[in-house]
Scaffold this motif. Sequence first.
Motif, short mmCIF file in Angstrom:
data_model
loop_
_atom_site.label_atom_id
_atom_site.label_comp_id
_atom_site.label_asym_id
_atom_site.label_seq_id
_atom_site.Cartn_x
_atom_site.Cartn_y
_atom_site.Cartn_z
N GLU A 400 81.63 -34.64 46.90
CA GLU A 400 81.06 -35.18 48.14
C GLU A 400 80.96 -36.69 48.07
N VAL A 401 80.54 -37.21 46.93
CA VAL A 401 80.44 -38.66 46.77
C VAL A 401 81.84 -39.28 46.80
N ASP A 402 82.81 -38.62 46.17
CA ASP A 402 84.20 -39.10 46.21
C ASP A 402 84.69 -39.17 47.65
N GLY A 403 84.38 -38.12 48.42
CA GLY A 403 84.81 -38.08 49.81
C GLY A 403 84.18 -39.17 50.64
N LEU A 404 82.90 -39.45 50.40
CA LEU A 404 82.22 -40.51 51.12
C LEU A 404 82.86 -41.86 50.84
N LEU A 405 83.12 -42.14 49.57
CA LEU A 405 83.72 -43.42 49.20
C LEU A 405 85.16 -43.51 49.70
N SER A 406 85.91 -42.41 49.61
CA SER A 406 87.30 -42.42 50.09
C SER A 406 87.35 -42.68 51.59
N THR A 407 86.39 -42.13 52.32
CA THR A 407 86.35 -42.35 53.77
C THR A 407 86.09 -43.82 54.07
N CYS A 408 85.16 -44.43 53.34
CA CYS A 408 84.88 -45.86 53.54
C CYS A 408 86.12 -46.70 53.25
N GLU A 409 86.81 -46.38 52.17
CA GLU A 409 88.02 -47.13 51.80
C GLU A 409 89.10 -46.97 52.86
N ARG A 509 71.05 -44.83 47.48
CA ARG A 509 70.45 -45.59 46.37
C ARG A 509 71.00 -45.10 45.03
N ALA A 510 71.23 -43.80 44.92
CA ALA A 510 71.72 -43.23 43.66
C ALA A 510 73.17 -43.64 43.38
N VAL A 511 74.00 -43.69 44.39
CA VAL A 511 75.43 -44.00 44.20
C VAL A 511 75.74 -45.44 44.56
N GLN A 512 74.71 -46.23 44.77
CA GLN A 512 74.89 -47.62 45.18
C GLN A 512 75.78 -48.42 44.24
N PRO A 513 75.61 -48.35 42.91
CA PRO A 513 76.48 -49.15 42.02
C PRO A 513 77.97 -48.84 42.23
N ARG A 514 78.29 -47.57 42.44
CA ARG A 514 79.70 -47.21 42.62
C ARG A 514 80.25 -47.77 43.93
N ILE A 515 79.46 -47.69 45.01
CA ILE A 515 79.92 -48.20 46.30
C ILE A 515 80.12 -49.71 46.24
N LEU A 516 79.16 -50.40 45.65
CA LEU A 516 79.25 -51.86 45.60
C LEU A 516 80.37 -52.33 44.68
N GLN A 517 80.59 -51.62 43.58
CA GLN A 517 81.66 -52.02 42.66
C GLN A 517 83.03 -51.84 43.30
N ALA A 518 83.14 -50.84 44.19
CA ALA A 518 84.42 -50.60 44.86
C ALA A 518 84.63 -51.51 46.06
N SER A 519 83.58 -52.21 46.48
CA SER A 519 83.67 -53.05 47.67
C SER A 519 84.69 -54.17 47.51
#
Length: 722
Positions: A400-409, A509-519
């Motif tokens: 689910e987290v992968d899907g959220l980040l992939s959608t943003c990308e 808040r929990a996955v914040q480091p991963r989202i920001l690092q991929a930004s």
Amino acid sequence: MATVCSVRPAPLPEQRAPTTTTQLSINTSQTGTPRAVPHKHIPYCSPGTRPPSSQLDTPPASPPSPSQLIETTSLTYPPHGFNKLSNDPPVYSITAEKLSQALDHLATQPLPSAQQVFPWLHGLHAENQLQLAFFIARKKALRRTPKCIRGLTVVKAGGDLSHSKLKGAIAPEEILVPLQAAKDKKTEDQAEFLEADPKDGFGVRNFQIQACKMATVSDIVVYRDGRTPKEEAERLAKRLSRAQAAWQKKVDGLQFGGRLFNTFIVSDEYAVIESDQRELVALDSEGCITGTVVDFFHSERVEMCSMSAASEIAHNVWLGPTPDPAVEAATSVLPSAKADSFDIMVEASDMAQMPDERAFNLLEELIERKAYADLVENAIPQLEFPGSGAIMPPTWSQAEVDGLLSTCEWIYRQAHAQVYMDKRRDSRLSIGAEVDEDGDSLMQSADELPYGGRRILIHCTDGYTESSLLALAYYMYAECVPVHDAWLQLHREKGRNFFAYGSDVALLRAVQPRILQASPKHSGNLKQLCPPVPDWLEKMDGSLPSRVMDYMYLGNLGHANNPSLLRELGIGQILSVGEPVSWNKAVTGWPSENLLFVDKVQDNGVDPLTEEFPRCLEFIERGRRNGTKTLVHCRVGVSRSATICIAEVMNELGLSLPRAYCFVRARRLNVIIQPHLRFSYELLKWEESQCHKRGKPLRRELEWASIAREIAAMNKPYSRQG
């Protein structure tokens, strides 16, 4: 199973489609039943401190009765000059033109003060000891029907209010005991009004009984549509006339020596009314809304879409409500924010699945080949994404987290025209795609892409709830900011009102480091990935307070007790209605002159609020002049404080109560505002003072019974009983 990729047809031009309604509604939605705004709820409102059982014989203090007794005059009483159609029981004839004049005259009559009609309007059933003990105790005189109030009730023969509906019309079964029940008691001609007052329970929000109560103190006008026989209207009118006589005898014993209220039948056919008296028509003979009568459901929908109208939150990425041409026509939607101006739509829905790489590839096929234009003319490709609250901590999966980040990308690439042009796809995955001589799919060149990328709309039904998870996550990714900054910046800088679930904030808040690092904007600084958590976020219990006006917020006691949050929102004043803040003002450095506490106002249906309006509104205006915003709050933020906010909207925008009510209701986001009966009535009286202030003649858009009836219908989908 929900799909994650679809083709959305372009919006059709606005159509005047037939509409249907429920018995308790002026609703004109095309679905036929009132559509509740998703994710709203009715919170519990404490009525304040009730007296102990030993003190129930002492009623709560009421304000002194006004010295001037206001009595409503009527063009239908006495019924001189009207043709008498029947003597036993008496029934009169009235033309549509005279009915229009009578309703217009009633709208210009000042209402009795709240002290004169309450607690009677609350509902005082003889067997409801709790209600009686709280409101009147030994003062049985307060149970009597007020002699200063008079209405005009319009009843449609046949009762089908889905078409041919006049202003304020109700169905016979809303006020009359069913005929079969009456036959069991006496004869077929027997008729009586329903007993509207609740037999048990304590209630200060009995909006559902107001139409029936007002019918007992009203002249009643019966009309019919072209499908209802004349004889049926005549029978109904006689039943209502008998019910009036029976009620008067029951309540007053005919001690006044004559009938106080009478029944009329409209002599004109409905086609004549629709042609010559358009100001009376709420729904025409085809069931279409005419726009001449305020419609609560439509007004709330318009206000909601106006409040959450699509706006750009990042380059080429917009956030807003699901496009609705009928609503857009009633709002000031910019051409750049209309549905057909977008290249891609992303719909957040509770029914959607998390998109995967295959969904992205398929959607790109649709976009690049423009094959969707062959399937549905001018269609807009749409991606579906799970609604807010769908990913629940701490049980979320990595997928689910992968899907959220992939959608943003993926959204970012589309918005910035960063499409991988060297990507070759199997022609079998293409839908209606052309191929070259080698059988490969023809790829769109970079020059053919929209300048600067494709325009994308992230949307959901209300524009602020189901889409908030994706909106927050995307903004974090696109701007490389932590969730608390994304929340505030979307609200402050981007002007978005949206509701964020606590579970969504916890997830981000929990996955914040991963989202920001991929930004794309990540600088490589590790401190950027783990910023300190602000104090206000730790104290948050729910969402932000509701921005009703740029300078006025509506919230609860929790918001008021979070001064750090208020400062982040630019709120420098606090107006506390009945509930004081609990933090130390000296410690926080909050100037005492920026705090106003309105004491001794409980949500009990007894304590008045009208006399507090002037100083409350002056306090709000003072903050506005000083360039600061004001938080108006009580305990829950739905009754006392909502009443003040409605009064301010009426004062500032010059709106009637129905329109101001819908304005504030839409902007309270996920919470249903709940001013009780007395506060609502006081607001209707406030409308009179607003007309006087502006030098305008009084002319209410809707009468008390219609307003209460519509509020009851709007709230019913959210109630436990409904």
